[in-house]
Design a protein around this motif. Structure first.
Motif, PDB file in Angstrom:
ATOM      1  N   ASN A 197      -8.230  -2.409   0.335  1.00 39.42           N
ATOM      2  CA  ASN A 197      -7.716  -2.262   1.689  1.00 39.42           C
ATOM      3  C   ASN A 197      -7.089  -3.601   2.092  1.00 39.42           C
ATOM      4  O   ASN A 197      -7.155  -4.581   1.344  1.00 39.42           O
ATOM      5  CB  ASN A 197      -8.809  -1.826   2.678  1.00 39.42           C
ATOM      6  CG  ASN A 197      -9.965  -2.823   2.751  1.00 39.42           C
ATOM      7  OD1 ASN A 197      -9.761  -4.039   2.729  1.00 39.42           O
ATOM      8  ND2 ASN A 197     -11.186  -2.307   2.824  1.00 39.42           N
ATOM      9  N   GLU A 198      -6.492  -3.642   3.271  1.00 37.73           N
ATOM     10  CA  GLU A 198      -5.733  -4.819   3.670  1.00 37.73           C
ATOM     11  C   GLU A 198      -6.616  -6.063   3.762  1.00 37.73           C
ATOM     12  O   GLU A 198      -6.230  -7.151   3.314  1.00 37.73           O
ATOM     13  CB  GLU A 198      -5.050  -4.545   5.017  1.00 37.73           C
ATOM     14  CG  GLU A 198      -3.875  -5.446   5.284  1.00 37.73           C
ATOM     15  CD  GLU A 198      -3.001  -4.945   6.424  1.00 37.73           C
ATOM     16  OE1 GLU A 198      -3.079  -5.558   7.511  1.00 37.73           O
ATOM     17  OE2 GLU A 198      -2.262  -3.974   6.230  1.00 37.73           O
ATOM     18  N   GLU A 218      -9.402  -6.755   2.135  1.00 34.61           N
ATOM     19  CA  GLU A 218      -9.791  -7.204   0.795  1.00 34.61           C
ATOM     20  C   GLU A 218      -8.633  -7.906   0.094  1.00 34.61           C
ATOM     21  O   GLU A 218      -8.826  -8.908  -0.603  1.00 34.61           O
ATOM     22  CB  GLU A 218     -10.265  -6.008  -0.030  1.00 34.61           C
ATOM     23  CG  GLU A 218     -11.593  -5.425   0.443  1.00 34.61           C
ATOM     24  CD  GLU A 218     -11.883  -4.069  -0.166  1.00 34.61           C
ATOM     25  OE1 GLU A 218     -10.924  -3.441  -0.679  1.00 34.61           O
ATOM     26  OE2 GLU A 218     -13.046  -3.632  -0.135  1.00 34.61           O
ATOM     27  N   PHE A 223       0.812  -1.216   0.000  1.00 32.88           N
ATOM     28  CA  PHE A 223       0.000   0.000   0.000  1.00 32.88           C
ATOM     29  C   PHE A 223       0.847   1.269   0.000  1.00 32.88           C
ATOM     30  O   PHE A 223       0.365   2.344  -0.332  1.00 32.88           O
ATOM     31  CB  PHE A 223      -0.965  -0.016   1.192  1.00 32.88           C
ATOM     32  CG  PHE A 223      -2.047  -1.045   1.036  1.00 32.88           C
ATOM     33  CD1 PHE A 223      -3.169  -0.782   0.266  1.00 32.88           C
ATOM     34  CD2 PHE A 223      -1.932  -2.296   1.623  1.00 32.88           C
ATOM     35  CE1 PHE A 223      -4.167  -1.731   0.105  1.00 32.88           C
ATOM     36  CE2 PHE A 223      -2.919  -3.252   1.468  1.00 32.88           C
ATOM     37  CZ  PHE A 223      -4.041  -2.965   0.699  1.00 32.88           C
ATOM     38  N   SER A 225      -5.557   1.974  -4.885  1.00 31.73           N
ATOM     39  CA  SER A 225      -6.491   2.931  -4.284  1.00 31.73           C
ATOM     40  C   SER A 225      -7.864   2.325  -4.035  1.00 31.73           C
ATOM     41  O   SER A 225      -8.651   2.857  -3.244  1.00 31.73           O
ATOM     42  CB  SER A 225      -6.631   4.169  -5.172  1.00 31.73           C
ATOM     43  OG  SER A 225      -7.107   3.800  -6.462  1.00 31.73           O
TER      44      SER A 225
END
Length: 424
Positions: free
Chosen positions: A234-235, A237, A210, A231
């Protein structure tokens, strides 16, 4: 940078596959890499990441599909051909000749010539320009073997610039770097992408993904699951894509009853590296050692394991004093050590999975190895640890990094060690 969709890919993989005997390591992969992007390939051990990179860098020949570079299909002719097309690979284990200078390493095999002789002046001058581009302030005539790990990595990246790379592949590049050095590497990567060089980056570290990636391609069981702009992730997902299910706790701590003191180390000293080091480890306990590169973590583990001589200190195991003279006496006492240098010190790369697993505890008697027992042990450990190999006789060298590490773990489990040091 502009969006990836607006650029013509520098690399395009179409239905690319790689099959080893009994294993489909890469299965019909489609992938596009565009100039100037940092593209992370993520996935669990054995997902096919490293194999895919070897196909692109022509270390391995594809079993099927097509690879295009700059819009043109490429034939398989080996790593040198891939380099000539602008594909550079920076491995975890650097490919530098330590006895040669930095400049000689940068132009090895492509030395500037004049009147039939190597022009060392031009070589040093050109090397200086390359080193400046990667932010490395060392003299081109300095020997490569005298550099730090972080400096050697910069030299490897400079080698990529020397061949005018269009895409630079980095395989777990931060594995042995301290945080300050990681930030420096990320600065170099950003500079590369600003020059429209694509960076293909393999990493297990979610925080890094990320921080550095423009897009992430997730692989599972040899297939591409999805390619997503960072973008939009998230972690949680990303983990779900990698493992195929939701995970509440990525590294759940097992519920284990902590017992009595199993290992007691007192006053271990060795030159300037270790000074009066003491610790206790209890049965069932996981004890972590933290510190920057050079703080002495590895040195302490090696000292207790008997791999390095100590000037002072004592070791007690299960309440009894033990004299650790060398690694064999440590193994006999019940102490195992998984080295951070897996390929250099941890594995016999030319031997099979079965032989590597039995190395620290050979089955047999009267000086003879029981080959049947050795194969039985290897099959059992392969199943227990899910070591992905079609045959226990297969050379460890051709396994993925994660499966190689499982072989090392299997070896130490087979010694019935009471204490295991896991170094990095």
């Amino acid at each position: 940078m502009s969006s990836p969709e607006s650029k013509e890919p520098v690399v395009r993989l179409k239905r690319v596959s790689k099959e080893f005997p009994g294993v489909l390591a890469v299965d019909g992969v489609d992938l596009e890499i565009v100039p100037g992007e940092v593209h992370v390939v993520a996935g669990e051990n054995g997902a096919g990441k490293s194999t895919l990179m070897k196909l692109l860098s022509q270390v391995e020949r594809p079993s099927g599909g097509e690879i295009e570079i700059s819009g043109r299909p490429v034939e398989f002719r080996g790593p040198g051909h891939a380099q000539s097309l602008g594909v550079a690979m920076v491995y975890q284990e650097f490919a530098l000749a330590p006895h040669l200078s930095v400049a000689e390493n940068l132009f090895l095999g492509r030395e500037p010539m004049r009147a039939g002789f190597i022009n060392r002046g031009v070589e040093r001058a050109d090397a200086g320009k390359l080193l400046e581009r990667v932010g490395l302030q060392v003299a081109p005539e300095k020997s490569a073997g005298s550099l730090t790990v972080a400096e050697q990595q910069r030299v490897e990246i400079a080698k990529a610039l020397a061949i005018d790379a269009k895409v630079v592949i980095m395989d777990e590049p931060t594995a042995t770097l301290a945080e300050r050095e990681i930030e420096g590497l990320f600065g170099v990567i950003r500079d590369l992408s600003s020059q429209d060089i694509a960076v293909l980056y393999i990493s297990h570290r979610l925080d890094e993904i990320f921080r550095i990636a423009d897009r992430v391609t997730v692989m599972r069981d040899g297939r591409v699951v999805d390619t997503v702009p960072t973008s939009e992730l998230n972690e949680d997902e990303l983990v779900r894509l990698m493992v195929g299910r939701d995970i509440d706790n990525l590294y759940p701590k097992p519920e284990v009853e902590i017992g009595d003191v199993l290992l007691r180390v007192s006053g271990v000293s060795r030159g300037e590296k270790l000074k009066d080091c003491s610790f206790e480890l209890r049965a069932g306990e996981i004890l972590g050692f933290a510190g920057l590169v050079g703080a002495g973590r590895t040195e302490l583990a090696r000292a207790v394991f008997g791999a390095d001589r100590v000037d002072a200190g004592t070791v007690e195991l299960e309440g009894r004093s033990v004299k650790i003279k060398n690694p064999q006496t440590a193994i006999d006492a019940g102490i195992g050590y998984l080295t951070e240098d897996r390929k250099g010190e941890g594995l016999a790369l030319q031997l099979g999975v079965d032989q590597n697993i039995s190395l620290a505890n050979l089955p047999g008697s009267f000086g003879f190895i029981n080959l049947g027992k050795e194969r039985e042990i290897a099959r059992r450990r392969r199943n227990e640890l899910n070591i992905r190999t079609p045959s226990i006789r297969r050379r460890v060298q051709v396994l993925s990094g994660g499966n190689q590490q499982k072989v090392v773990v299997a070896r130490w489990l087979e010694t019935r060690a009471k204490v295991l040091f896991f170094d990095e």
